[in-house]
Design an enzyme around this catalytic site. Structure first.
Site, short mmCIF file in Angstrom:
data_model
loop_
_atom_site.label_atom_id
_atom_site.label_comp_id
_atom_site.label_asym_id
_atom_site.label_seq_id
_atom_site.Cartn_x
_atom_site.Cartn_y
_atom_site.Cartn_z
N GLU A 1 0.82 -1.22 0.00
CA GLU A 1 0.00 0.00 0.00
C GLU A 1 0.85 1.27 0.00
O GLU A 1 0.81 2.07 0.96
CB GLU A 1 -0.96 0.00 1.20
CG GLU A 1 -1.91 -1.19 1.19
CD GLU A 1 -2.88 -1.20 2.37
OE1 GLU A 1 -2.85 -0.28 3.19
OE2 GLU A 1 -3.66 -2.17 2.48
N GLU B 1 -4.72 -8.78 0.65
CA GLU B 1 -5.37 -8.52 1.94
C GLU B 1 -6.87 -8.39 1.72
O GLU B 1 -7.31 -7.76 0.75
CB GLU B 1 -4.91 -7.19 2.57
CG GLU B 1 -3.57 -7.22 3.21
CD GLU B 1 -3.20 -5.89 3.88
OE1 GLU B 1 -4.11 -5.14 4.27
OE2 GLU B 1 -1.99 -5.62 3.98
O1 IFM Z 1 -3.84 -3.35 9.15
C1 IFM Z 1 -3.84 -2.82 7.86
C2 IFM Z 1 -2.67 -3.33 7.06
O2 IFM Z 1 -1.46 -3.08 7.69
C3 IFM Z 1 -2.65 -2.66 5.71
N1 IFM Z 1 -3.90 -2.78 5.06
C4 IFM Z 1 -5.10 -2.45 5.79
C5 IFM Z 1 -5.10 -3.16 7.12
C6 IFM Z 1 -6.38 -2.79 7.91
O3 IFM Z 1 -6.42 -1.42 8.11
#
Ligand code: IFM
Length: 455
Positions: free
Chosen positions: A167, A360
């Site tokens: 990200e 994710e």
């Molecule tokens: O916890 C975070 C992660 O580190 C990066 N993506 C989003 C998740 C939830 O906010």
């Protein structure tokens, strides 16, 4: 057990974590200070005043975590490497004890039949580099590529699938524009320079990893499906779409920043920032794209009755818009709609032609409901529903032709949720903040059964 990207014949499954969110042991074995250590110590930066100094203590409990992964039946574990454990000052001296930790972790995974995939940057920049300007400096991108090769030299015989950044939009814009993530700076349009250096860091690292024989280098992007409320909102939100989505895929696919992006981010047209050759190096540098998806994005024309999303500071140069957030929402206030994941996967595959991984996906819910008659088992039916719907959306995207290889849930363990501290829990395993005891939730059992059934 393959160390390469899954072949896609069926959807592979995994679970993800990140170093600062779970490891703890922040002063052990020569680890350098990270920007998150510094930021978390700033009064008011973290909702509950906490930090990652202990977190889930996975630095010491990685064997137990590997057992939990094996019990889940996942084929993949996506973890991240803490740069300050490996190169404590960001450049120069390498700390072998840090490498030894990841060595042990990788071996623990392989011994249980779980394939490792490592993310090189999940936001814990060495503070020493931030003191020299952090991602606003080109030299940080160069240091990142050097660090990547140090890690690859030690783990490359057992880790085949690499993500450079997680990200990078958050790293650049929450860190250097909104200031709500480390390093907590509010530099306005200079955050675009940080964004370019993140792209460049990826490209430099990918070039060297490829030269060393790696075939599966990717990047995990939190692209957002844009669902404008009206045609006017679509036009108004173009700058936000450019910064959130096109800034990352443009260099990787076209070797260019598009005109709409340059209109809101003129820093990216500055030849002193984006030097000759940078974008050519980025073009084709990714072998796969990771998609981190949680929620859709519904821009509306500015309307005082609709709250402006707090992250709007994170789009410098873009016209302000209001963001509509519909029900249902998770505990962190994010709208739930699995169609956003399906759409992102189909569109990103069409745009890039590359294999995709859901790197994710998951949900924060208040874990205060216990299974009747059972001791300590959290009955998180809401999280089960979220995961079930998003796995189904991933399968629909595959059926529609998107080359999605794996679905990796966020996250294995309740952990340090950045500016939210420990107040928001995304894990399928509860971690008692007092003593780090791990207790699988109902969602852990559901995911294990789903994987067993799918397999
Ligand atoms: O916890 C975070 C992660 O580190 C990066 N993506 C989003 C998740 C939830 O906010």
């Amino acid at each position: 057990m393959s160390l390469h990207l899954p072949d896609g014949s069926t959807l592979a499954y995994g679970a993800a974590t990140a170093s600062y969110q779970i490891e703890g042991a922040s002063t052990e074995d020569g680890r350098g200070v990270s920007i998150w250590d510094t930021f978390a110590a700033r009064p008011g930066a973290i909702r509950d005043g906490s930090d990652g100094s202990v977190a889930c203590d996975s630095y010491h409990r990685y064997e137990e975590d590997a057992d939990l992964l094996a019990g889940l039946g996942v084929g993949w574990y996506r973890f991240s490497i803490a740069w300050p454990r490996i190169v404590p000052e960001g450049t120069g001296r390498v700390e072998t004890r840090g490498l030894d930790y990841y060595d042990r972790l990788v071996d623990a995974l392989l011994a249980r039949g779980v394939s490792p995939t490592a993310t090189l940057y999940h936001w814990d920049l060495p503070q020493a580099l931030e003191d020299r300007g952090g991602w606003l400096e080109r030299s940080t991108a160069e240091a990142f590529a050097d660090y990547a090769m140090v890690v690859h030299e030690r783990l490359g015989d057992r880790v085949g699938v690499w993500a450079t950044h997680n990200e990078p939009w958050c790293a650049a814009y929450l860190g250097y524009a909104a200031g709500i993530h480390a390093p907590g700076r509010r530099e306005g349009g200079r955050a675009h320079v940080a964004a370019h250096h993140l792209v460049l860091g990826h490209a430099l690292a990918a070039e060297r990893l490829h030269a060393a024989g790696v075939t599966d280098v990717g990047m995990a992007l939190n692209l957002a499906p844009f669902w404008p409320e009206t045609p006017e909102a679509e036009a108004a939100a173009d700058g936000i779409d450019a910064i959130r989505n096109r800034l990352w895929l443009g260099p990787l696919v076209d070797g260019a920043y598009d005109d709409g992006l340059l209109a809101v981010a003129p820093e990216l047209a500055d030849p002193a920032v984006v030097r000759d050759g940078d974008l050519e190096l980025a073009r084709g540098s990714a072998d796969w794209i990771g998609i981190n998806y949680y929620t859709p994005f519904r821009p509306a024309v500015p309307d005082p009755s609709i709250p402006v999303h707090h992250e709007l500071d994170a789009y410098p140069g873009a016209a302000p818009v209001s963001i509509v957030v519909r029900e249902p929402r998770t505990d962190i206030g994010w709208e739930v709609d699995a169609r956003g994941l399906e759409e992102l996967l189909v569109e990103t595959h069409a745009r890039t032609g590359l294999p995709l991984v859901v790197t994710e996906n998951g949900a924060a819910y208040p874990d205060d409901r216990l299974v009747e008659g059972a001791v300590g088992v959290i009955d998180d039916q809401d999280r089960i529903g979220y995961l079930r719907d998003h796995v189904a959306a991933t399968e629909r995207a595959r059926a529609a032709g998107a080359d999605v290889r794996a679905y990796i849930l966020w996250t294995l363990l309740d952990n340090f949720e950045w500016a939210e501290g420990y107040t928001k829990t995304f894990g399928v395993v509860q971690v008692d903040p007092k003593d780090q005891t791990r207790t699988p939730k109902a969602s852990y059992r559901w995911f294990a059964e789903h994987i067993a059934g799918a397999g």
